[in-house]
Design an enzyme around this catalytic site. Structure first.
Site, PDB file in Angstrom:
ATOM      1  N   GLY A  16       0.813  -1.235   0.000  1.00 40.14           N
ATOM      2  CA  GLY A  16       0.000   0.000   0.000  1.00 40.14           C
ATOM      3  C   GLY A  16       0.834   1.268   0.000  1.00 40.14           C
ATOM      4  O   GLY A  16       1.531   1.500  -0.958  1.00 40.14           O
ATOM      5  N   THR A  17       0.836   2.069   1.027  1.00 35.09           N
ATOM      6  CA  THR A  17       0.795   1.812   2.441  1.00 35.09           C
ATOM      7  C   THR A  17       1.001   3.128   3.163  1.00 35.09           C
ATOM      8  O   THR A  17       1.270   4.132   2.515  1.00 35.09           O
ATOM      9  CB  THR A  17       1.925   0.828   2.865  1.00 35.09           C
ATOM     10  OG1 THR A  17       1.834   0.509   4.217  1.00 35.09           O
ATOM     11  CG2 THR A  17       3.286   1.410   2.617  1.00 35.09           C
TER      12      THR A  17
END
Length: 217
Positions: A16-17
């Site tokens: 992702g992130t």
């Protein structure tokens, strides 16, 4: 150059992130969200722990390809363990960051992984280092990374202060992750946080429904 259709491209699992680390008076907080996605569209897991312990008081957060990042951290843990036995003393935080940097740089054409390394050692106390996707290494008192970081640069610039207390830094990290997870579609889940000081390590997990809210949802 030959063009490949979208169907012919194999998309790996990405972390992702949102990842971050920040030093405070006597220690450091490192943390991340827990969502993994495929191609930025499909959420494959909401419970990935991206905060990895590479030695007793040294942790890293990973971003990029999940498989690549896990392979690098596994190799780094082995090398740091061997180094500790050879030297008969725990490794320095900069040594751990340098191992990650070397692995990323030597394999920059094949790997897609970046890291934040944080920890405490007897020589310099609490420290934070960034290892970029290409293998660049830089030390900073506070840093953020990942797709969710683009939403919280202003918050981090405005709210981070050197020599914060443990409680202030932990709240700062929790708020930053909550803000990023509220805006970034590939960040989410729970907040994994680790507090590292001379006396030891404390793990803190904040469930999604317990995260601070800053707007109506």
């Amino acid at each position: 150059m030959e063009k490949r259709s979208a169907d012919s491209q194999v998309k790996g699992v990405s972390t992702g992130t949102t990842i971050l680390a920040a030093t405070f008076n006597g220690g450091v907080v490192i943390g991340s969200d827990s969502r993994a996605s495929i191609g930025g569209e499909y959420v494959s897991s909401k419970t990935i722990n991206k905060v990895i312990q590479v030695h007793d008081q040294i942790f890293c957060c990973m971003a990029g390809s999940l498989a690549d990042a896990q392979a690098v951290t596994k190799a780094a843990k082995y090398r740091l363990s061997f180094h500790s036995v050879q030297m008969e003393t725990p490794p320095l935080v900069i040594a751990a960051a340098s191992v990650l940097q070397e692995l990323c740089y030597k394999n920059k054409e094949e790997l897609q992984a970046g890291f934040i390394t944080a920890g405490w050692d007897r020589k310099k106390g609490p420290q934070v280092y960034v290892v970029s996707l290409g293998g660049m290494l830089i030390g900073q008192p506070v840093t953020i990374g990942g797709s969710g970081s683009t939403y919280i640069y202003g918050y981090v610039d405005a709210k981070y202060k050197p020599n914060m207390s443990r409680e202030e830094c932990l709240q700062f990290a929790t708020n930053a992750l909550a803000l990023a997870m509220g805006r970034d579609n590939v960040s989410g889940g729970v907040a994994h946080l680790v507090v590292i000081t001379e006396t030891g390590v404390e793990h803190v997990v904040v469930p999604g429904n317990k995260l601070p809210k800053f707007h109506n949802e």
